[in-house]
Design an enzyme around this catalytic site. Structure first.
Site, PDB file in Angstrom:
ATOM      1  N   ASP A  13      72.083 -12.275 -19.687  1.00 25.02           N
ATOM      2  CA  ASP A  13      72.827 -12.796 -20.811  1.00 25.02           C
ATOM      3  C   ASP A  13      72.079 -13.589 -21.664  1.00 25.02           C
ATOM      4  OD1 ASP A  13      75.069 -13.095 -22.236  1.00 25.02           O
ATOM      5  OD2 ASP A  13      76.106 -14.626 -21.064  1.00 25.02           O
ATOM      6  N   HIS A  30      67.847  -8.726 -28.594  1.00 25.73           N
ATOM      7  CA  HIS A  30      68.177  -7.531 -27.535  1.00 25.73           C
ATOM      8  C   HIS A  30      66.681  -6.877 -27.344  1.00 25.73           C
ATOM      9  CE1 HIS A  30      72.312  -8.081 -27.516  1.00 25.73           C
ATOM     10  NE2 HIS A  30      72.355  -7.946 -28.716  1.00 25.73           N
ATOM     11  N   LEU A 124      61.251   1.771  -6.404  1.00 20.54           N
ATOM     12  CA  LEU A 124      62.084   1.018  -6.499  1.00 20.54           C
ATOM     13  C   LEU A 124      63.156   1.792  -7.266  1.00 20.54           C
ATOM     14  CD1 LEU A 124      63.146  -1.979  -7.331  1.00 20.54           C
ATOM     15  CD2 LEU A 124      62.307  -1.760  -9.605  1.00 20.54           C
TER      16      LEU A 124
HETATM   17  C1  IPE Z   1      77.872  -9.699 -20.144  1.00 12.66           C
HETATM   18  O1  IPE Z   1      77.545 -10.409 -21.000  1.00 12.66           O
HETATM   19  C2  IPE Z   1      77.506  -8.151 -20.056  1.00 12.66           C
HETATM   20  C3  IPE Z   1      76.174  -7.987 -20.215  1.00 12.66           C
HETATM   21  C4  IPE Z   1      75.262  -8.623 -20.240  1.00 12.66           C
HETATM   22  C5  IPE Z   1      75.681  -6.530 -20.728  1.00 12.66           C
HETATM   23  P1  IPE Z   1      78.449 -10.856 -22.280  1.00 12.66           P
HETATM   24  O2  IPE Z   1      77.873 -11.709 -23.188  1.00 12.66           O
HETATM   25  O3  IPE Z   1      79.357  -9.777 -22.738  1.00 12.66           O
HETATM   26  O4  IPE Z   1      79.586 -11.649 -21.501  1.00 12.66           O
HETATM   27  P2  IPE Z   1      80.965 -12.778 -21.997  1.00 12.66           P
HETATM   28  O5  IPE Z   1      81.519 -11.902 -22.929  1.00 12.66           O
HETATM   29  O6  IPE Z   1      80.223 -13.915 -22.419  1.00 12.66           O
HETATM   30  O7  IPE Z   1      81.516 -13.017 -20.666  1.00 12.66           O
HETATM   31  C1  IPE Z   2      73.275  -9.871 -23.338  1.00 15.94           C
HETATM   32  O1  IPE Z   2      73.006 -11.051 -24.493  1.00 15.94           O
HETATM   33  C2  IPE Z   2      73.178  -8.789 -23.712  1.00 15.94           C
HETATM   34  C3  IPE Z   2      74.500  -7.766 -24.007  1.00 15.94           C
HETATM   35  C4  IPE Z   2      75.604  -8.220 -23.700  1.00 15.94           C
HETATM   36  C5  IPE Z   2      74.359  -6.541 -24.553  1.00 15.94           C
HETATM   37  P1  IPE Z   2      74.255 -11.196 -25.220  1.00 15.94           P
HETATM   38  O2  IPE Z   2      74.006 -10.354 -26.502  1.00 15.94           O
HETATM   39  O3  IPE Z   2      75.446 -11.445 -24.697  1.00 15.94           O
HETATM   40  O4  IPE Z   2      73.750 -12.753 -25.983  1.00 15.94           O
HETATM   41  P2  IPE Z   2      74.482 -14.305 -26.001  1.00 15.94           P
HETATM   42  O5  IPE Z   2      75.496 -14.231 -24.795  1.00 15.94           O
HETATM   43  O6  IPE Z   2      75.510 -13.822 -27.239  1.00 15.94           O
HETATM   44  O7  IPE Z   2      73.679 -15.060 -26.248  1.00 15.94           O
HETATM   45 MG    MG Z   3      76.419 -13.065 -23.700  1.00 16.43          MG
END
Ligand code: IPE
Ligand code: IPE
Ligand code: MG
Length: 240
Positions: A13, A30, A124
């Site tokens: 995240d 990303h 792995l």
């Molecule tokens: C969790 O992250 C999902 C992934 C890392 C793929 P999110 O950014 O979607 O989670 P929330 O919405 O903050 O809980």
């Molecule tokens: C996690 O990073 C990746 C996915 C959920 C696809 P985020 O896109 O949720 O990044 P933040 O949480 O908005 O910084």
């Molecule tokens: Mg996020």
């Protein structure tokens, strides 16, 4: 406990915030996240981790703006094609875990090709949770058992889950400074150790991974028992 965790699972995240801080579009975060993942997978293999499971796209991430969702799909397909030779060279066995229906033919083709190409590798096991949700997994497993007319036992249910090919995660890491599970491995993390890192995913590196592993190694996993029982068990194992 000194062992390296056999199975590490990661909620990657913080990509969007990493990009926003740099006045970049979220998709740039990303893309940088893919590099962090490549480094992390290599570092896990080097440290003797047997299974790495990452959360790449959740059942709920469809709620994001259309442009971000389609950008994520494109990055996924491109990253897969680009990383496949290196994954092969590193002996990585790839699995995609999640609901397949609803994904584009391009994404599905990439998944199937990569799984087929890497299925004989064994250094792995690398599970990429994509269009995955812990609730989806429990429901699809229960539906499978119901269709077979089977009584639902813990063992049967766990065998019907999408991650039945690996043992439960020993360590679950979440980056990005949030302390929640966000519908990741609800069933499988029942006795996992949790480690929350303030680092945004693109900034998560080998040093951070080692810190997470070191913290894990200082934990006492009791699985419901008392600490004294564990000490007694270890002593009898060494004298036996
Ligand atoms: C969790 O992250 C999902 C992934 C890392 C793929 P999110 O950014 O979607 O989670 P929330 O919405 O903050 O809980
Ligand atoms: C996690 O990073 C990746 C996915 C959920 C696809 P985020 O896109 O949720 O990044 P933040 O949480 O908005 O910084
Ligand atoms: Mg996020």
């Amino acid at each position: 406990m000194r062992q390296i965790p056999h199975h590490i699972a990661i909620v990657m995240d913080g990509n969007g915030r990493w990009a926003s801080k740099r006045f970049l579009p979220r998709l740039a975060g990303h893309k940088q996240g893919v590099d962090a993942l490549r480094r992390c997978a290599k570092a896990c293999a080097q440290r003797g981790v047997g299974v790495l499971t990452v959360f790449a796209f959740s059942s709920e991430n469809w709620r994001r703006p259309v442009d971000e969702v389609s950008g994520l799909m494109d990055i996924f397909v491109m990253a897969l094609a680009r990383q496949l030779p290196q994954l092969q060279a590193d002996g990585v066995q790839l699995h995609f875990v999640g609901e397949r229906s609803g994904l584009s033919t391009k994404v599905l083709a990439g998944m199937e090709q990569a799984e087929l190409a890497t299925r004989d590798n064994s250094d792995l096991v690398f599970n990429v949770c994509f269009n995955y949700g812990g609730r989806w997994d429990i429901v699809q497993a229960a539906a499978k058992l119901a269709a077979q007319g089977k009584p639902v036992t813990e063992l049967d249910l766990s065998r019907a889950l999408a991650l039945a090919h690996v043992p439960d995660p020993d360590l679950v890491i979440r980056t990005g400074a949030e302390q929640r599970i966000s519908n990741f491995l609800l069933w499988q993390s029942a006795y996992s150790e949790f480690y929350f890192s303030d680092k945004l995913w693109p900034a998560f590196d080998e040093v951070e991974l080692d810190l997470a592993i070191k913290t894990y190694q200082q934990r006492e996993r009791r699985f419901g028992k008392t600490s004294d029982q564990l000490v007694a068990g270890a002593a009898s194992a060494t004298t036996a």
